[in-house]
Structure formats: C-alpha cells, structure tokens
Design a protein around this motif. Structure first.
Motif, mmCIF file in Angstrom:
data_model
loop_
_atom_site.group_PDB
_atom_site.id
_atom_site.type_symbol
_atom_site.label_atom_id
_atom_site.label_comp_id
_atom_site.label_asym_id
_atom_site.label_seq_id
_atom_site.Cartn_x
_atom_site.Cartn_y
_atom_site.Cartn_z
ATOM 1 N N ARG A 26 0.832 -1.209 0.000
ATOM 2 C CA ARG A 26 0.000 0.000 0.000
ATOM 3 C C ARG A 26 0.862 1.251 0.000
ATOM 4 N NH1 ARG A 26 -3.803 -0.627 4.985
ATOM 5 N NH2 ARG A 26 -4.329 1.515 4.399
ATOM 6 N N ARG A 46 2.341 1.847 -3.445
ATOM 7 C CA ARG A 46 1.369 2.459 -4.350
ATOM 8 C C ARG A 46 1.165 3.936 -4.011
ATOM 9 N NH1 ARG A 46 -1.986 -1.188 -7.303
ATOM 10 N NH2 ARG A 46 -1.401 -3.358 -6.943
ATOM 11 N N ALA A 74 2.077 7.033 -6.721
ATOM 12 C CA ALA A 74 1.109 8.077 -7.077
ATOM 13 C C ALA A 74 1.636 9.463 -6.711
ATOM 14 C CB ALA A 74 -0.227 7.810 -6.388
ATOM 15 N N THR A 121 -5.722 14.485 -8.913
ATOM 16 C CA THR A 121 -6.338 13.153 -8.933
ATOM 17 C C THR A 121 -5.377 12.110 -8.376
ATOM 18 O OG1 THR A 121 -7.731 13.697 -10.833
ATOM 19 C CG2 THR A 121 -7.304 11.361 -10.434
ATOM 20 N N LEU A 122 -4.116 12.204 -8.768
ATOM 21 C CA LEU A 122 -3.107 11.278 -8.254
ATOM 22 C C LEU A 122 -2.903 11.467 -6.757
ATOM 23 C CD1 LEU A 122 -0.608 11.557 -11.211
ATOM 24 C CD2 LEU A 122 -1.622 9.410 -10.415
ATOM 25 N N SER A 167 -5.746 9.820 -5.002
ATOM 26 C CA SER A 167 -5.558 8.371 -5.066
ATOM 27 C C SER A 167 -4.512 7.917 -4.057
ATOM 28 C CB SER A 167 -5.134 7.976 -6.482
ATOM 29 O OG SER A 167 -4.773 6.614 -6.541
ATOM 30 N N LEU A 195 -5.804 7.875 -0.465
ATOM 31 C CA LEU A 195 -6.715 6.762 -0.176
ATOM 32 C C LEU A 195 -5.960 5.524 0.307
ATOM 33 C CD1 LEU A 195 -9.360 6.931 -3.054
ATOM 34 C CD2 LEU A 195 -9.743 7.303 -0.605
ATOM 35 N N TRP A 196 -4.738 5.332 -0.198
ATOM 36 C CA TRP A 196 -3.965 4.158 0.205
ATOM 37 C C TRP A 196 -3.572 4.194 1.676
ATOM 38 C CZ3 TRP A 196 -4.119 -0.082 -2.395
ATOM 39 C CH2 TRP A 196 -4.272 -0.061 -3.788
#
Length: 203
Positions: A120, A123, A127, A172-173, A176, A179-180
C-alpha cells in the motif's frame, strides 16, 4: 547536466553543474548514491539485518536500469509529437516515483511494516511521485515557458494536455495516493503532509 536536461536551476537554486562544473556534478551524484548504501549497510541497533538487506535491494532497483536509469534513457529519447499520457507517466513512474516509493517503503520496512502495508505504501509513493513530477513540470512551465526553452519542454505532461488538465491530473493522483493510507490514522499524517506539499508547492 548538459547531456541530460541541462537545467540551470532546481528548487530555485543553481544546479550543481552550473555552480561547480560538470565533473563535480558527476562525482557528487556518484558519491551520494554510494553514501545511501553505506548508510543502509551501517545499520543501527535494533534494525534487523534482513530488513536492511531488502531496503538496499529496493533502493538498488529504484536506481537501476529497470527504473531510474531506464526511465532516463526513455526520457532522452522522448518525442513530444508521439507522446501519450501513458508514455509520459511511464517515464515519471520509473524516475521520480520509483525513488520516492523506495524511500517510503524502505523506512516502513525498517520499522517492521507488514507485506500488505508495504505494498500500500509503495502504491502511495508511486502516485505521489508521478504527481510530484507533474507539479515540477507545471512550475517549469510557469517559470521558464516553452518559448524560452526553444519550444522543447522535454518529457512533460503540460504541453500534451495543457496546464489546467495537468494540474487536475496531479490532484487526482494525490487523492488516489491519500486513499492508500486513509485508515492509518495520525501516524500517517507526516506522509499526508509530504504528499500535499509535493503536489502543491510553489517552487
């Protein structure tokens, strides 16, 4: 470096090759890369040897031919006329994003994070890293302008989609990425602050 992007400034300060010459710039890069592995190899009381080994492996991968070096090769061969969102972000992912992700995952690994959490965080780092590079390109566009660069902005999302869309993509990135780590509570707040700064900085 003149053989790469030939930037004269980074973060508002002269680049190393401008301030000290090309030879010192190359040697400084070599020395810093070696120093990173020296720090990992030195370790510290309480840090498991296996975790240090894996952190060194991750850093070597991020700096090697499948990530940073390979991404830079593609960056040098980049042609804006045939570029796409995917091709630009592939280069960004292997350069800035790979190093940022390796740094975050390395620290978490040394702190005893589980394998699912490490993935996680990887990721998250990727991002943030891509968004960081888009933010960098937006700053370059604002400070220098494509005209001053002779019309060649290099591997950048900005000439491809425009400043507004590039800024939206970075946001947007960022969303994202956040959220991780959304459920990690207060302990992840420094990472959230780092991510927001990377994308919304003004220099």
């Amino acid at each position: 470096m003149p053989c790469m992007d030939d930037d004269v400034e980074r973060r508002g300060r002269p680049t190393v090759h401008v301030a000290f010459g090309e030879a010192i710039a190359v040697l400084a890069g070599d020395a810093l890369l070696a120093a990173a592995f020296e720090v990992l190899g030195r370790g510290a009381p309480g840090l498991p040897a296996e975790a240090l080994l894996f952190a060194a492996r991750d850093l070597a991968h991020a700096a090697g031919s499948l990530a940073l070096v390979g991404g830079q090769v593609d960056d040098l061969a980049f042609e804006a006329a045939s570029a796409s969102l995917a091709s630009v972000e592939s280069i960004h992912e292997r350069k800035s994003a790979a190093l940022i992700a390796a740094s975050i995952v390395g620290g978490a690994r040394l702190g005893g994070a589980s394998a699912p959490l490490l993935e996680r965080l990887r990721r998250f780092g990727v991002a943030v890293g891509i968004a960081f590079q888009i933010a960098d390109d937006l700053l370059d566009e604002r400070q220098d302008g494509a005209e001053e660069k002779g019309g060649d902005a290099g591997c950048s999302l900005v000439p491809l989609v425009g400043e507004k869309a590039a800024r939206e993509r970075a946001e947007t990135l960022l969303a994202s990425a956040l959220l991780w780590i959304d459920d990690l509570g207060e302990r992840a707040e420094p990472l959230r602050e780092l991510a927001r700064f990377a994308v919304r900085r003004d220099r």
